[in-house]
Design an enzyme around this catalytic site. Structure first.
Site, short mmCIF file in Angstrom:
data_model
loop_
_atom_site.label_atom_id
_atom_site.label_comp_id
_atom_site.label_asym_id
_atom_site.label_seq_id
_atom_site.Cartn_x
_atom_site.Cartn_y
_atom_site.Cartn_z
N ASP A 88 0.98 -1.24 -0.01
CA ASP A 88 -0.19 0.16 0.04
C ASP A 88 0.84 1.27 -0.05
O ASP A 88 0.54 2.28 -0.71
CB ASP A 88 -0.91 -0.14 1.13
CG ASP A 88 -0.38 -0.12 2.59
OD1 ASP A 88 0.99 -0.45 2.54
OD2 ASP A 88 -1.03 -0.09 3.60
N THR A 110 -6.17 1.36 9.61
CA THR A 110 -5.57 0.41 10.69
C THR A 110 -4.28 0.90 11.54
O THR A 110 -4.40 1.24 12.68
CB THR A 110 -5.52 -0.94 10.26
OG1 THR A 110 -6.28 -1.31 9.29
CG2 THR A 110 -5.15 -2.10 11.37
N1 LIG Z 1 -14.62 8.40 11.38
C1 LIG Z 1 -13.94 7.38 12.00
N2 LIG Z 1 -13.09 7.52 13.04
C2 LIG Z 1 -12.28 6.44 13.38
N3 LIG Z 1 -11.99 5.39 12.70
C3 LIG Z 1 -12.45 5.47 11.52
C4 LIG Z 1 -13.51 6.24 10.99
N4 LIG Z 1 -13.93 5.99 9.61
C5 LIG Z 1 -13.19 4.90 9.40
N5 LIG Z 1 -12.30 4.47 10.54
C6 LIG Z 1 -11.62 3.46 10.86
O1 LIG Z 1 -10.65 3.16 9.65
C7 LIG Z 1 -10.02 1.94 9.60
C8 LIG Z 1 -10.42 1.37 8.22
O2 LIG Z 1 -9.68 2.39 7.23
P1 LIG Z 1 -9.00 1.81 6.14
O3 LIG Z 1 -8.31 2.84 5.39
O4 LIG Z 1 -10.02 1.03 5.25
O5 LIG Z 1 -8.04 0.92 6.62
P2 LIG Z 1 -7.27 -0.35 6.23
O6 LIG Z 1 -6.47 0.25 4.87
O7 LIG Z 1 -5.92 -0.28 7.09
O8 LIG Z 1 -7.97 -1.66 6.20
C9 LIG Z 1 -10.86 1.05 10.62
O9 LIG Z 1 -10.31 1.19 11.76
C10 LIG Z 1 -12.25 1.99 10.61
O10 LIG Z 1 -13.08 1.70 11.83
C1 LIG Z 2 2.17 -0.26 7.62
C2 LIG Z 2 1.06 -1.30 7.23
C3 LIG Z 2 0.58 -2.32 8.31
C4 LIG Z 2 -0.19 -0.37 6.69
O1 LIG Z 2 -1.39 -1.25 6.81
P1 LIG Z 2 -2.66 -0.55 6.79
O2 LIG Z 2 -2.83 0.32 8.05
O3 LIG Z 2 -2.83 0.38 5.46
O4 LIG Z 2 -3.58 -1.61 6.68
C5 LIG Z 2 1.40 -1.97 5.97
O5 LIG Z 2 2.02 -1.23 5.06
C6 LIG Z 2 2.48 -3.06 6.04
O6 LIG Z 2 2.22 -4.20 6.58
N1 LIG Z 2 3.84 -2.67 5.92
C7 LIG Z 2 4.99 -3.52 6.17
C8 LIG Z 2 6.08 -2.95 6.58
C9 LIG Z 2 6.65 -1.80 6.30
O7 LIG Z 2 5.92 -0.96 5.50
O8 LIG Z 2 7.82 -1.46 6.55
#
Ligand SMILES: Nc1ncnc2c1ncn2[C@@H]1O[C@H](COP(=O)(O)OP(=O)(O)O)[C@@H](O)[C@H]1O
Ligand SMILES: CC(C)(COP(=O)(O)O)[C@@H](O)C(=O)NCCC(=O)O
Length: 224
Positions: A88, A110
């Protein structure tokens, strides 16, 4: 027609790219995607930080390209172990090129990742826990702190335990972002991810682009 997929730790997001626009954004909890992935098709370009989903994607599409540093990329990666860099983060860095040769990515999901791209080179960044991760960790390491709702709010000063936790989480993120962006005042700051918009609003400046990662996937596909 290509399916572009961003498989994050909490949600898998996908769009259809017809060469002009992103259509039909879908969002599936990552935990559910393994059981049943609703999209099938010929070709997918995938940024995944969830290796356990690899087979699911390979079964759903005739041809899959997984983003990693060994495929041709429009940005150079300056990282100690480039093969460990999250797909990502690679794709988001490529998405920056939509705004110019340099920029700062704030991806709030996350985790909160703040990455720097200078003259088409990814030079590194930071990884912070996201809202839910902070709230859960505080609950785990204390006896008295409850796990508060997974919401990004901007209330200061906190006047209850929950408000103090939320204010602390928000200020920790904003402080880190401010610290980094002050070092590069000339660079555009692009927010993305689950609460990227809320975070951008709270910071009071920057750009919110929910499609940044998909733009990066398109740029990578054009590189091949
Ligand atoms: N308004 C908000 N406040 C806090 N967290 C939020 C909000 N909207 C979405 N999230 C959180 O964002 C996270 C998901 O975002 P996303 O970019 O899809 O994450 P990932 O790419 O890591 O799966 C979840 O933890 C969700 O609960
Ligand atoms: C840092 C992350 C956990 C972010 O993941 P996300 O919050 O987008 O789900 C992902 O980019 C990851 O697993 N990276 C590997 C370690 C690194 O980028 O150094």
């Amino acid at each position: 027609m290509v399916v572009l997929i961003d498989a994050g730790n909490t949600f898998v997001k996908a769009v259809i790219w017809d060469g002009k626009a992103f259509e039909n954004l879908i969002r599936i909890p990552t935990k559910e995607a393994e059981q049943s992935f609703p999209l099938k098709g010929k070709k997918a370009i995938i940024s995944s930080v969830v290796p356990s989903l690899k087979r699911t994607f390979e079964e759903a599409f005739e041809s899959v390209t997984f983003i990693n540093v060994s495929i041709p990329l429009p940005v150079r990666i300056d990282y100690k172990n480039p093969e460990r860099l999250g797909a990502d983060r690679i794709a988001l860095a490529c998405g920056v090129l939509d705004y110019g040769d340099s920029g700062i990515v704030v991806s709030a999901g996350t985790t909160v990742v703040v990455d720097i791209v200078i003259e088409k080179t990814f030079i590194g960044g930071i990884i912070l826990p996201g809202v839910k991760a902070i709230h859960r960790a505080l609950n785990l390491v204390t006896e008295q702190l409850p796990e508060v709702e997974d919401k990004f709010t901007d209330t200061f000063p906190g006047k209850s335990t929950a408000e103090c936790i939320k204010a602390g989480t928000t200020l920790a993120m904003k402080g880190a972002i401010k610290e980094i962006t002050q070092k590069y005042p000339e660079l555009p700051v692009i927010f993305t991810g689950g609460y990227g918009n809320k975070l951008r609003e709270s910071m009071g400046k920057g750009i919110y682009d929910p499609f940044l990662i998909f733009k990066g996937l398109v740029k990578i596909s054009e590189e091949k």
